[in-house]
Scaffold this motif. Structure first.
Motif, PDB file in Angstrom:
ATOM      1  N   GLU A 327       0.809  -1.216   0.000  1.00 30.81           N
ATOM      2  CA  GLU A 327       0.000   0.000   0.000  1.00 30.81           C
ATOM      3  C   GLU A 327       0.844   1.270   0.000  1.00 30.81           C
ATOM      4  O   GLU A 327       0.313   2.371  -0.158  1.00 30.81           O
ATOM      5  CB  GLU A 327      -0.919  -0.003   1.229  1.00 30.81           C
ATOM      6  N   ILE A 328       2.155   1.134   0.188  1.00 35.77           N
ATOM      7  CA  ILE A 328       3.025   2.311   0.214  1.00 35.77           C
ATOM      8  C   ILE A 328       3.128   2.891  -1.194  1.00 35.77           C
ATOM      9  O   ILE A 328       3.360   2.170  -2.168  1.00 35.77           O
ATOM     10  CB  ILE A 328       4.423   1.940   0.750  1.00 35.77           C
ATOM     11  N   LEU A 329       2.966   4.194  -1.293  1.00 33.17           N
ATOM     12  CA  LEU A 329       2.955   4.867  -2.590  1.00 33.17           C
ATOM     13  C   LEU A 329       4.332   4.811  -3.246  1.00 33.17           C
ATOM     14  O   LEU A 329       5.351   5.068  -2.611  1.00 33.17           O
ATOM     15  CB  LEU A 329       2.529   6.328  -2.412  1.00 33.17           C
ATOM     16  N   ARG A 330       4.350   4.455  -4.535  1.00 36.01           N
ATOM     17  CA  ARG A 330       5.560   4.505  -5.354  1.00 36.01           C
ATOM     18  C   ARG A 330       5.260   5.308  -6.615  1.00 36.01           C
ATOM     19  O   ARG A 330       4.144   5.232  -7.148  1.00 36.01           O
ATOM     20  CB  ARG A 330       6.009   3.100  -5.760  1.00 36.01           C
ATOM     21  N   THR A 331       6.237   6.042  -7.089  1.00 32.37           N
ATOM     22  CA  THR A 331       6.066   6.821  -8.316  1.00 32.37           C
ATOM     23  C   THR A 331       6.957   6.248  -9.412  1.00 32.37           C
ATOM     24  O   THR A 331       7.925   5.528  -9.140  1.00 32.37           O
ATOM     25  CB  THR A 331       6.431   8.297  -8.078  1.00 32.37           C
ATOM     26  N   GLN A 492      14.662   0.561   7.283  1.00 30.44           N
ATOM     27  CA  GLN A 492      14.600   1.959   6.849  1.00 30.44           C
ATOM     28  C   GLN A 492      15.468   2.228   5.625  1.00 30.44           C
ATOM     29  O   GLN A 492      15.307   3.252   4.958  1.00 30.44           O
ATOM     30  CB  GLN A 492      14.980   2.917   7.984  1.00 30.44           C
ATOM     31  N   ASP A 493      16.396   1.305   5.317  1.00 26.48           N
ATOM     32  CA  ASP A 493      17.170   1.431   4.082  1.00 26.48           C
ATOM     33  C   ASP A 493      16.330   1.068   2.858  1.00 26.48           C
ATOM     34  O   ASP A 493      16.626   1.524   1.748  1.00 26.48           O
ATOM     35  CB  ASP A 493      18.402   0.514   4.119  1.00 26.48           C
ATOM     36  N   LEU A 494      15.293   0.253   3.055  1.00 31.13           N
ATOM     37  CA  LEU A 494      14.532  -0.294   1.929  1.00 31.13           C
ATOM     38  C   LEU A 494      13.221   0.437   1.674  1.00 31.13           C
ATOM     39  O   LEU A 494      12.771   0.517   0.524  1.00 31.13           O
ATOM     40  CB  LEU A 494      14.239  -1.780   2.170  1.00 31.13           C
ATOM     41  N   LEU A 495      12.590   0.941   2.734  1.00 31.46           N
ATOM     42  CA  LEU A 495      11.289   1.596   2.595  1.00 31.46           C
ATOM     43  C   LEU A 495      11.447   3.111   2.630  1.00 31.46           C
ATOM     44  O   LEU A 495      12.378   3.638   3.243  1.00 31.46           O
ATOM     45  CB  LEU A 495      10.348   1.144   3.715  1.00 31.46           C
TER      46      LEU A 495
END
Length: 577
Positions: A327-331, A492-495
């Protein structure tokens, strides 16, 4: 007649190319069967000469026998773990790359015929150890012929000064042998010196500092054939005679073979345990120079003669819809839909890269510049400005001192370095491997963002020879799978930051402290004639399990996977036009 000559040449070239290509694949049952594994390599057969050295004979208590602690006798042996000057670290470090024989008989033609290389270690001085045989004229002649016929000889000595008389070596016959190759040693002492190697060194790499343990410097005589100073040394700043400086390791050629003189034997003993130096890395690289020549030339870049590469970037993510990470937004992503309800984000990018050599210094290291232009994510052009990556490529092809100008150049920099091939010595053959510290980009959820890098100690293997785009190439490959926690890769390095930095803390964490695994493979197809990389491809994938603390942990592994699994894969390919 002219037609016949042309036909003969054409047939010869065609036959050569076909034979070359057959080393990598075979046609079976109507489809191409590719040979994946590296061609098996024969280890270098090397004789460690202990016929001219005494073995440990100093008794300690009732159960230990070791080398002398007051003289050179019995040092540099094996199975002598209680002595700091044992050669056990050498036997261990050289590993499967060498087939070591411990020699206890004269160096005759018969003995040498079974070896590719010979190591003579600081032969005992008969004034100190009268029972040890001295090198004979017959052995000297046999060694000279051995090298002329294509063998390799390495001789290790120590400082030769009056205050080290108890630790010196037999010098009359050994000097006769050494001088026959156009070398000699100086009667000096560098003491226990740290030698700064740094970046761009012509013969060693990934070595900030090397410890040269109380050795001498070497003379190169006028008659030396093709001398190469592999390392310069100097006495340590802590000693008053800082003026002692000069070649410490020198290689010369004779006939089909080579001889290497090393001015210190103690560098490869307990000195390999000094935590601030990289003597073991130097040792492994040094012994590779003993490999018989195979005409492997390092990269050759002419100044201001550009090479043009096409860059292709591809990425795919596999995250189940039940996983909250989906569900995390990606562009900048499109969606691949293998099923109606399944959307897998994928990314494509292209660019042009022009690699140009700008200058070559005295160490034969090239100042390189890579210009990045026409960079696009899908059809969206990212910048009209040409961005640049600058770096140093050593004589061996080791990339260092990378500098970038611009976001896109920074994104591509780890892959740009892969278009320069590290070929450490001219004797490498299919199946041989060597190590190199290389930067690797870590796949992340928002793949267009600047990703974290990790330095990986890659094992580079010369797999086999094959033809790529009509060019005869050597295939070099590095591949490994590593736990994320071993690389200090955190979630936190990946998301994206917005998913991890929220009031009250993030809901996401790795399900297990290991996180998951990074799988990577880097391949380089290196043209035989020029050393240029014709094609480079780096593939990487992270497979991790990410827990959302707002959800209970499922009982079955299948449900855990649906709730937590995350696959982030990326491929970057550079093709020489």
């Amino acid at each position: 007649m002219k037609y016949n000559k042309f036909l003969a040449v054409f047939l010869f070239v065609g036959l050569h190319v076909n034979l070359f290509a057959q080393t990598s694949s075979q046609t079976v049952g109507g489809f191409q069967t590719e040979i994946y594994s590296a061609t098996p390599a024969k280890p270098l057969r090397i004789l460690f000469d202990y016929y001219h050295r005494t073995l440990p004979d100093t008794k300690v208590g009732n159960f230990m026998v070791t080398g002398s602690w007051v003289a050179g006798a019995g040092r540099y042996a094996w199975n002598d773990f209680v002595h700091s000057n044992t050669f056990d670290p050498v036997f261990t470090a050289l590993g499967d790359e060498h087939f070591i024989t411990i020699g206890g008989e004269p160096l005759t033609k018969r003995v040498l015929s079974q070896q590719d290389a010979v190591l003579i270690i600081n032969p005992d001085n008969p004034k100190v150890v009268p029972t040890v045989p001295v090198l004979t004229n017959e052995e000297i002649l046999a060694l000279q012929n051995f090298v002329t016929d294509g063998g390799s000889l390495m001789i290790m000595i120590n400082a030769f000064t009056p205050d080290r008389a108890n630790e010196d070596f037999e010098s009359v016959q050994l000097r006769k042998l050494v001088r026959s190759f156009g070398l000699d040693w100086n009667n000096d002492d560098t003491h226990y010196s740290d030698v700064v190697i740094g970046e761009g060194h012509p013969y060693f790499y990934d070595v900030p500092v090397f410890h040269y343990g109380a050795g001498c410097t070497i003379q190169i005589l006028p008659e030396a054939s093709k001398p190469e100073v592999l390392m310069q040394v100097a006495s340590d700043a802590g000693y008053p005679d800082r003026h002692v400086q000069g070649p410490g390791i020198v290689m010369v050629r004779k006939g089909k073979g080579k001889m290497i003189l090393v001015g210190d034997a103690g560098s490869w003993t307990g000195n390999m345990s000094r935590p601030w130096v990289e003597n073991e890395r130097v040792l492994r690289q040094l012994f590779r120079y003993l490999k018989p020549d195979n005409n492997v030339t390092p990269p050759q870049y002419s100044v201001n003669q550009p090479l043009n590469y096409r860059v292709i970037i591809a990425g795919l993510q596999a995250i189940p819809v039940k996983n909250s990470v989906s569900e995390i937004l990606r562009t900048d992503y499109n969606y691949f839909r293998p099923r109606e309800k399944t959307g897998m984000p994928y990314l494509e990018g292209t660019a042009n890269l022009t690699l140009t050599g700008k200058a070559v210094n005295d160490n034969k290291a090239g100042t390189m510049e890579a210009e990045i232009s026409d960079f696009k994510w899908f059809d969206k052009k990212e910048s009209d400005t040409v961005q640049k990556i600058k770096f140093i490529a050593s004589r061996q092809g080791k990339v260092s001192s990378v500098e970038v100008n611009g976001k896109l150049a920074s994104w591509l920099a780890p892959d740009a370095a892969s278009i320069v091939a590290l070929l450490p010595v001219d004797g490498v053959r299919p199946g041989n491997s060597w190590e190199s510290e290389e930067a690797l980009r870590i796949p992340i959820l928002q793949g267009t963002d600047q990703a974290p890098l990790r330095t990986i100690d890659m094992k580079i293997t010369y797999v086999h020879d094959e033809v790529i785009n009509g060019r005869q190439c050597r295939l070099l490959r590095s591949a490994k799978e590593i736990w994320l926690n071993e690389l200090d890769i955190k979630l936190q390095d990946l998301l994206p930051a917005e998913a991890m930095q929220r009031p009250g803390g993030s809901h996401f964490k790795f399900y297990h402290e290991r996180g998951g695994k990074l799988l990577f493979k880097r391949e380089q197809w290196v043209e035989v004639a020029t050393g240029h990389v014709v094609k480079a491809r780096t593939q990487s994938r992270i497979l991790a399990w990410v827990q959302d603390d707002r959800k209970p942990v499922a009982a079955s592994n299948a449900d855990k996977d649906n709730d937590m699994i995350m696959s982030l894969a990326q491929i970057v390919t550079l093709d020489l036009n």
